[in-house]
Design a protein around this motif. Structure first.
Motif, short mmCIF file in Angstrom:
data_model
loop_
_atom_site.label_atom_id
_atom_site.label_comp_id
_atom_site.label_asym_id
_atom_site.label_seq_id
_atom_site.Cartn_x
_atom_site.Cartn_y
_atom_site.Cartn_z
N ALA A 192 42.33 5.74 -38.35
CA ALA A 192 41.92 4.34 -37.59
C ALA A 192 40.74 4.79 -36.78
CB ALA A 192 42.97 4.01 -36.35
N GLN A 193 40.58 6.08 -36.30
CA GLN A 193 39.24 6.48 -35.65
C GLN A 193 38.09 6.37 -36.71
OE1 GLN A 193 39.47 7.97 -32.51
NE2 GLN A 193 37.34 7.81 -32.47
N GLU A 194 38.47 6.83 -37.96
CA GLU A 194 37.36 7.02 -39.02
C GLU A 194 36.90 5.53 -39.37
OE1 GLU A 194 35.04 9.39 -41.40
OE2 GLU A 194 37.12 10.22 -40.57
N LEU A 195 37.80 4.66 -39.40
CA LEU A 195 37.62 3.28 -39.58
C LEU A 195 36.81 2.57 -38.81
CD1 LEU A 195 40.89 2.16 -41.14
CD2 LEU A 195 38.84 2.45 -42.53
N ALA A 196 37.25 2.83 -37.41
CA ALA A 196 36.05 2.23 -36.56
C ALA A 196 35.24 2.96 -35.76
CB ALA A 196 37.07 1.37 -35.51
N SER A 197 34.29 3.35 -36.59
CA SER A 197 33.47 4.71 -36.29
C SER A 197 32.43 4.25 -35.18
CB SER A 197 32.86 5.24 -37.34
OG SER A 197 32.17 4.34 -37.95
N ALA A 198 31.88 3.17 -35.32
CA ALA A 198 30.78 2.82 -34.23
C ALA A 198 30.76 1.34 -34.01
CB ALA A 198 29.44 3.18 -34.94
N PRO A 199 30.55 0.99 -32.51
CA PRO A 199 30.45 -0.42 -32.37
C PRO A 199 29.18 -0.94 -33.03
CG PRO A 199 30.86 1.02 -30.09
CD PRO A 199 30.49 1.83 -31.40
N PHE A 200 29.45 -2.20 -33.26
CA PHE A 200 28.40 -3.05 -33.98
C PHE A 200 27.03 -2.80 -33.48
CE2 PHE A 200 26.67 -7.01 -36.11
CZ PHE A 200 26.53 -6.47 -37.12
N ASP A 201 27.14 -3.13 -32.13
CA ASP A 201 25.69 -3.18 -31.35
C ASP A 201 25.09 -2.06 -31.26
OD1 ASP A 201 27.81 -2.80 -29.90
OD2 ASP A 201 27.05 -3.38 -27.88
N GLU A 202 26.09 -0.84 -31.13
CA GLU A 202 25.50 0.49 -30.99
C GLU A 202 24.61 0.93 -32.46
OE1 GLU A 202 25.49 3.48 -28.92
OE2 GLU A 202 25.69 1.83 -27.39
N MET A 203 25.27 0.40 -33.48
CA MET A 203 24.76 0.70 -34.95
C MET A 203 23.35 0.00 -34.99
SD MET A 203 26.01 -0.21 -38.61
CE MET A 203 25.06 -1.71 -38.51
N ILE A 204 23.06 -1.26 -34.53
CA ILE A 204 22.15 -1.92 -34.42
C ILE A 204 20.88 -1.39 -33.56
CG2 ILE A 204 20.81 -4.11 -34.00
CD1 ILE A 204 23.35 -5.55 -35.03
N LYS A 205 21.43 -0.85 -32.45
CA LYS A 205 20.57 -0.16 -31.42
C LYS A 205 19.98 0.89 -32.01
CE LYS A 205 21.62 2.11 -27.64
NZ LYS A 205 22.09 2.31 -26.29
N ASN A 206 20.93 2.10 -32.43
CA ASN A 206 20.48 3.16 -33.24
C ASN A 206 19.37 2.96 -34.45
OD1 ASN A 206 21.54 4.58 -31.02
ND2 ASN A 206 23.55 4.93 -32.24
N LEU A 207 19.88 1.98 -34.97
CA LEU A 207 18.91 1.95 -36.18
C LEU A 207 17.50 1.45 -35.87
CD1 LEU A 207 21.07 -0.17 -38.76
CD2 LEU A 207 20.50 2.22 -39.12
N LEU A 208 17.21 0.51 -34.82
CA LEU A 208 16.01 0.12 -34.35
C LEU A 208 15.29 1.38 -33.48
CD1 LEU A 208 16.77 -3.37 -33.18
CD2 LEU A 208 15.26 -2.64 -35.01
N LEU A 209 16.26 2.06 -32.88
CA LEU A 209 15.66 3.25 -32.03
C LEU A 209 15.04 4.25 -32.99
CD1 LEU A 209 18.04 3.51 -28.81
CD2 LEU A 209 15.62 2.95 -28.85
N ALA A 210 15.72 4.28 -33.99
CA ALA A 210 15.25 5.27 -34.99
C ALA A 210 13.68 5.42 -35.24
CB ALA A 210 16.11 5.58 -36.11
#
Lengths: 96, 167
Positions: free
Chosen positions: B8-26
């Motif tokens: 379950a931990q693996e499946l739900a690895s990152a909140p969706f908004d965090e993923m978008i934020k981290n992609l942009l911040l990269a």
């Protein structure tokens, strides 16, 4: 884990999440005194899912594709939702 | 073997908004690194002395002459690179959760919460999940100037701290 949701809830939460992501990026870039801010000029989403009609509640349900849905329910790959989002900058952004 | 909670931990690895934020911040971080490298490039070239020795021949003699100077003075300048456009495409699987928020004196509110996990070889092989069945997000990124108030603040800082150029 929630397997199915109403399409309405799914889409509104999706857009809310994207808004949070973009706003947080903007805030963090400004706080870091970045000389350039990168904005997501367009976001394309291809969402693999299953879409069903819930007769009891007269609403459309969505089951997004993921490993659990695919392995346990053998679903999630029948439909495709394509969304293109264009963020609109609020003209007064940054003003007190 | 992985326990149920580990999966379950693996499946739900990152909140969706965090993923978008981290992609942009990269991308922001990459551009900032490029800016820092540009400044470092100027410093390095300023410390580089260039000496060119040549022979000046006249009808009767030959003498050694030297032209020396700073690399910057010879017009050697670092290149300022700016990301003009970027496209990030991630294959992902979306999972949903319902979370109930409790606040004092306020009715409990149920909210949906999205998590996304990128569909890579590990995810695909571990859960026998075909990449073709995954969703994808493509983010088109473009640079924009900072908001007007911040731009004014940057200009003010630059005005108050002009570079000291010797006569």
């Amino acid at each position: 884990m929630l397997v199915t949701s109403t399409l309405n809830n799914f889409l509104s939460t999706l857009i809310e999440s994207i808004n949070y992501g973009i706003n947080d990026t903007m805030k963090e870039s400004i706080e870091a005194n970045s000389s350039v801010i990168f904005v997501a000029s367009r976001i394309y989403l291809n969402l693999r899912c299953s879409i069903d009609y819930d007769r009891d509640n007269a609403t459309i349900m969505i089951t997004p594709s993921n490993a659990t849905v695919s392995n346990y329910y053998d679903r999630g790959n029948e439909s495709l939702i394509r969304i293109t989002l264009t963020p609109i900058m609020v003209a007064s952004y940054g003003k007190a | 073997m992985a326990s149920g909670s580990a999966i379950a931990q693996e499946l739900a690895s990152a909140p969706f908004d965090e993923m978008i934020k981290n992609l942009l911040l990269a991308i922001v971080a990459a551009q900032n690194e490029a800016n820092t490298a540009f400044i470092e490039g100027i410093k390095e070239l300023a410390d580089t002395e260039v000496t060119i020795t040549y022979k000046k021949r006249t009808d009767s003699s030959e003498e050694d002459r030297t032209i020396s100077g700073n690399a910057l003075a010879f017009g050697i300048l670092p290149t300022m690179l700016q990301i003009q456009q970027g496209v990030i495409e991630v294959k992902m699987a979306i999972t949903m959760e319902r979370r109930t928020e409790f606040k004092l004196g306020v009715k409990a509110k149920a909210r949906f919460w999205f998590a996304s996990v990128s569909v890579d070889a590990k995810y695909s092989n571990t859960y026998s999940y075909k990449a073709e069945a995954s969703s994808y997000i493509r983010i088109q990124v473009a640079p924009a100037p900072p908001p007007q108030p911040l731009m004014k603040a940057i200009e003010k800082i630059a005005q108050d701290n002009p570079p000291q150029i010797p006569a």
